[in-house]
Scaffold this motif. Structure first.
Motif: not given
Length: 104
Positions: A80-96
């Motif tokens: 679950f920690g990896g899922m949260i971190g991976g989701g935040i990282f990918e959402a940041t990339n998608a935003y950029h």
């Protein structure tokens, strides 16, 4: 496992990057899953390494380290920690990626 998870996340990201909101959500979900699996794999390798150390310590009379303790909690937290971190990282990339379209 690491390569397969990372390859899957890259494929999903490249396929859906900068497209519709639904595609972006799929990309984020794929990255969350890949990161969760990667973190659990790291935890598993950590336990295997500790077990190997214990086997070698048995022959030399050295101290043992705890392996395989609380695996459900540790693996669950890793996933679950990896899922949260991976989701935040990918959402940041998608935003950029989407930012120039949003501003222009």
């Amino acid at each position: 496992m690491f390569d397969k998870g990372a390859s899957f996340a890259r494929t999903m990201h490249n396929r859906h990057a900068g497209q519709t909101l639904a595609d972006t959500a799929k990309s984020i979900g794929a990255n969350m899953l890949a990161e969760g699996v990667e973190e659990v794999t790291e935890e598993l390798l950590y336990d295997v390494t500790k077990s190997t150390f214990n086997i070698l310590s048995e022959f030399s009379g050295g101290t043992k380290v705890s392996a395989w303790d609380n695996i459900l909690e540790r693996y669950g937290q890793s996933f679950f920690g990896g899922m949260i971190g991976g989701g935040i990282f990918e959402a940041t990339n998608a935003y950029h990626i989407a930012r120039p379209k949003l501003e222009g």
